[in-house]
Every structure is written in C-alpha cells, then in structure tokens.
Design an enzyme around this catalytic site. Structure first.
Site, PDB file in Angstrom:
ATOM      1  N   SER A 218       0.843  -1.197   0.000  1.00 32.15           N
ATOM      2  CA  SER A 218       0.000   0.000   0.000  1.00 32.15           C
ATOM      3  C   SER A 218       0.878   1.246   0.000  1.00 32.15           C
ATOM      4  CB  SER A 218      -0.936  -0.024   1.212  1.00 32.15           C
ATOM      5  OG  SER A 218      -1.899   1.002   1.105  1.00 32.15           O
ATOM      6  N   ASN A 219       0.345   2.393   0.346  1.00 35.75           N
ATOM      7  CA  ASN A 219       1.133   3.628   0.379  1.00 35.75           C
ATOM      8  C   ASN A 219       0.641   4.512   1.518  1.00 35.75           C
ATOM      9  OD1 ASN A 219      -1.001   5.492  -0.705  1.00 35.75           O
ATOM     10  ND2 ASN A 219      -0.894   3.999  -2.371  1.00 35.75           N
ATOM     11  N   ARG A 220       1.268   5.689   1.639  1.00 36.97           N
ATOM     12  CA  ARG A 220       1.019   6.532   2.820  1.00 36.97           C
ATOM     13  C   ARG A 220      -0.166   7.475   2.689  1.00 36.97           C
ATOM     14  NH1 ARG A 220       6.082   6.291   5.656  1.00 36.97           N
ATOM     15  NH2 ARG A 220       7.702   5.740   4.183  1.00 36.97           N
TER      16      ARG A 220
END
Ligand code: CTP
Length: 406
Positions: A218-220
């Site tokens: 995933s990402n931030r």
C-alpha cells in the site's frame, strides 16, 4: 439565488496572533475575499512563524502589516490610526493568551495592538490556546476585561488540542467565524450552490493490494485531500460519490461513500458511476499488485522470496479514453522530481483537463499534513501555483478553478 458577494466592499481588519490555529486564517481570508470583502491582515511577529505573511498577503491581495514602526519607515507612522478608522470590523483570530493580556491592558507593541487601541469599529476576538491556559484565572480575568471594554468574544470550542490534551481551546472553524463576521456586518452568509445539479465523483485514499490475509502492499495516502474535495463539492450543492480506499476519516456530510480496497475494486466502483460531470481522482492507486494473493498466510522458507507483480488498471486513463463531451477530468500527480514535465505528460497521456501537482518531500505538502502546496496545470497550458494552505482551502480553490466555465 443568494447574493454571491454579500460582503462586497466591506472593510475587515483581521488580526492574527501566534498560535498553532493561525494556519486556519488562510481559509478565513479566502472566505472573506470570496464574499467580496476588503481584508487587511495584521500579524504579530510570533504569528509569522506559524503562517507566512506571503500566504496571507497573497490571499488577501494586500501587504500584511506586522511592526508598528517598520524597519524602513516611510513617513506613514500614523497608519495604525488610519487603519483603526478604515475598518468596519476588527477580528482577532486566533487570539493567544499573550496578546489577549496586551489588549486587555492597553499594551501597544505591534501594528495589531496599536490598531486595536485606535479602532473605532466593533471588535470580535476568537481566543484559541491550550485548555489550561484558557481556564487560568489570569486569562479569564483578561477576557472579562475585554468584554467590559465592549469586545465581542467567540468562545473556543471543546476538542482535541495541539498539545494532545482534550478540552476547551480550539479555534472554531473558519466557516463559523466567517458567518459570525457576516452577521456582525449585517450580511447573510452566502450559500454557494454553484454545483447544484452536477454529479461529482471523487476517488481518495490509498489502495491496498493483499499478499495474504495479513500482509499487503500500500502507500502513505491518508485520503485527506480527496475527502476535502468531496466535502466542498457537497457544500456547493453537488451530488457527490466518494470512492475511497481504507482511511480513518469520517464521511463528509451529504456525500455518498463507496469503500474499496484494491485498484481492481476502484476500477469496478468507478465504472458503476458513468454519469459524473466532474471527476477528481485524488486516490493514490497502486500501479502494481501481486500476481497471486494467498488466502492462507504465507510461511517463510530459508531462501529469498520473489514477488511477481502485475500492472493494475489505470482507472483515470480509462476514464480519459472514454471521456464524454462536457465531462471534466482532474488528476493528481505526486512527483519528487521533474514535477512539471511529469505532470504535463500525465495530463496528456490520460486525456485530462487538469492535473494537480504536489511534492511529498516539500514541507507542508503531500500525504499526511493538514496542509498542501499544489500547482494546478490545465490542458490549455495554464499554470497556477498556490501557497501552502489548509487542504480544505486547497479543495475550495481547486473547485473554483475546475468548475469555472472555459
Ligand atoms: N490513477 C488511477 N489509476 C491508477 C493509477 C493512478 O486512476 N492505476 C490516477 C491517480 O488517482 C492520480 C493519477 O492517476 O489522479 C496519478 O497518475 P499516475 O501516472 O498513476 O501517477 P503515479 O502513480 O505517480 O505514476 P508514476 O508512478 O509513473 O509517477
């Protein structure tokens, strides 16, 4: 239809003092300007450490005044007296305990405190500080003194404070302060229904690509920017569909929310909303997902693990390829280098009308913070650089631009 400029030509002095809530005044200035008011910002020195005079000067379209006697005096040292007579209302938001004490006791060591003493107009103050400071008898006595002097007070709200404590001390929302100002000036707050009858689709948040029941890629992204756009579009009367990856944010009022997890889910959800007039794609979509995802937890072995990743569908490019006449597509580009060239290339490649460029490495921009600094590029070659602003203010400005007739 309500008056879009209920404060046209009204003269507002806005004092800003050095508290963490000072950043919220950017949105207040914008609301006042949008309603047609002339806004003169006065900042204490400390306030300039929380929000820059450049930001408030750009938004108010007037030089921000800080010192009573500037470094290079130009013969205008009675300016505070003129300003005190120019203003129809002086608002101090946020008002710190320190400046409150100065106002209550007639101290005069900045343009703001001098204008306060010279002001012939009503004064509204919005104290904001930590709960304990607000409750201290010294602060309460100073506040009572101000009330005795005829000052109007908008009390702070209960809630989470910058210190992490919970209590009374928060600056009310800029929209609430604006409404109070409009009422004091005898004008009705404008109701913006400029997107009534339009359908706005917003994508927001990260996507999550599962490897197994406990691991994922995933990402931030926090979703804040997309949620701010959805909230503002709904406030302007649009029907809003918000397709979002996992976030901890609350659904904004009046918004239809569709929760998704992966890029594939996002594509399916977006495909089921074919009639949007405006699409704002703020989601940070994974470009790759695991080829295989196991429904049993992967067990470790002695050798290295190779992950095979496949390209995910480019949802926005898909929308660009099938764009309807009159439909407006807005993408986001998060770039750490060669931002302008990369963003322009994305705008072309995905057949967008606008692209919003930001840099996650810049202070006050990108994922996480409540503020953002963006550059808006248009298909026609236009470019507009905005200062660092709260994401709600960025959302308003973006909607102003992308929903304007072209
Ligand atoms: N986007 C999308 N579907 C994808 C990937 C991105 O809809 N599979 C959208 C995003 O919501 C954003 C824009 O496209 O509006 C970002 O473009 P993209 O080319 O994906 O940017 P990056 O992922 O940053 O591309 P790169 O990694 O090549 O910089």
């Amino acid at each position: 239809m309500s008056d879009p400029k209920p404060l046209a030509g009204r003269r507002v002095l806005l004092g800003v003092t050095g508290g963490i809530a000072a950043y919220k005044t950017a949105e207040l200035v914008r609301l006042l300007k949008k309603a047609g008011a002339l806004v003169q910002v006065l900042m204490t020195r400390e306030a300039t450490r929380f929000v820059t005079p450049l930001t408030l000067g750009t938004l108010s379209e007037r030089e921000v005044l800080v010192d009573l006697v500037p470094d290079a005096p130009n013969g205008s040292w009675t300016r505070h007296v003129h300003l005190g007579r120019w203003g129809e209302l002086l608002v101090v938001a946020p008002l710190t305990a320190n400046t409150m004490a100065k106002l209550a006791h007639g101290h005069c060591d900045s343009m703001l405190t001098a204008v306060y003493l010279s002001a012939a107009c009503p004064v509204l103050v919005c104290p904001a500080m930590d709960h304990d400071m607000f409750e201290h008898p010294a602060t309460q006595e100073n506040l009572a003194l101000l009330v005795r002097h005829g000052v109007h007070v908008m009390p702070p709200e209960e809630g989470e404070l910058a210190s992490g404590l919970v209590g009374k001390g928060r600056l009310p929302d800029p929209a609430a302060i604006f409404e109070r100002i409009a009422r004091m000036l005898g004008a009705a707050a404008p109701e913006d229904r400029s997107l009534a009858g339009r359908h706005v689709l917003v994508t927001a948040g990260p996507t999550v690509e599962d490897l197994d029941p406990v691991r994922f890629l995933s990402n931030r992204s926090t979703g804040t920017m997309g949620f701010a756009v959805a909230a503002e579009a709904a406030r302007r009367g649009a029907r809003v569909t918000l397709v979002t990856g996992p976030t901890s944010l609350e659904t904004p009022a009046g918004v239809d929310r569709v929760d998704i997890r992966s890029a594939d889910d996002l594509e399916r959800a977006v495909r089921s909303v074919p009639d949007a007039d405006l699409v704002v794609a703020a989601a940070a979509v994974a470009d790759y997902a695991p080829v295989e995802s196991s429904d049993r937890k992967l067990k470790k072995a002695d050798d290295d693990l190779m992950l095979r990743l496949r390209r995910t569908p480019d949802v926005l490019a898909g929308l660009g390829a099938s764009k309807r006449a009159g439909q407006v597509l807005v993408g986001f580009a998060l770039e750490t280098h060669d931002g302008l060239e990369n963003a322009r290339a994305k705008l072309e490649r995905k057949n967008l009308d606008y692209i919003v460029l930001n840099d996650p490495n810049e202070t006050g921009a990108g994922f996480g913070p409540d503020t953002n600094r963006v550059t808006l590029l248009s298909r026609e070659g236009g470019r507009e650089d905005f200062p660092v602003l709260p994401k709600a203010a960025v959302a308003s400005l973006l909607l102003d631009r992308v929903s304007a007739p072209r």
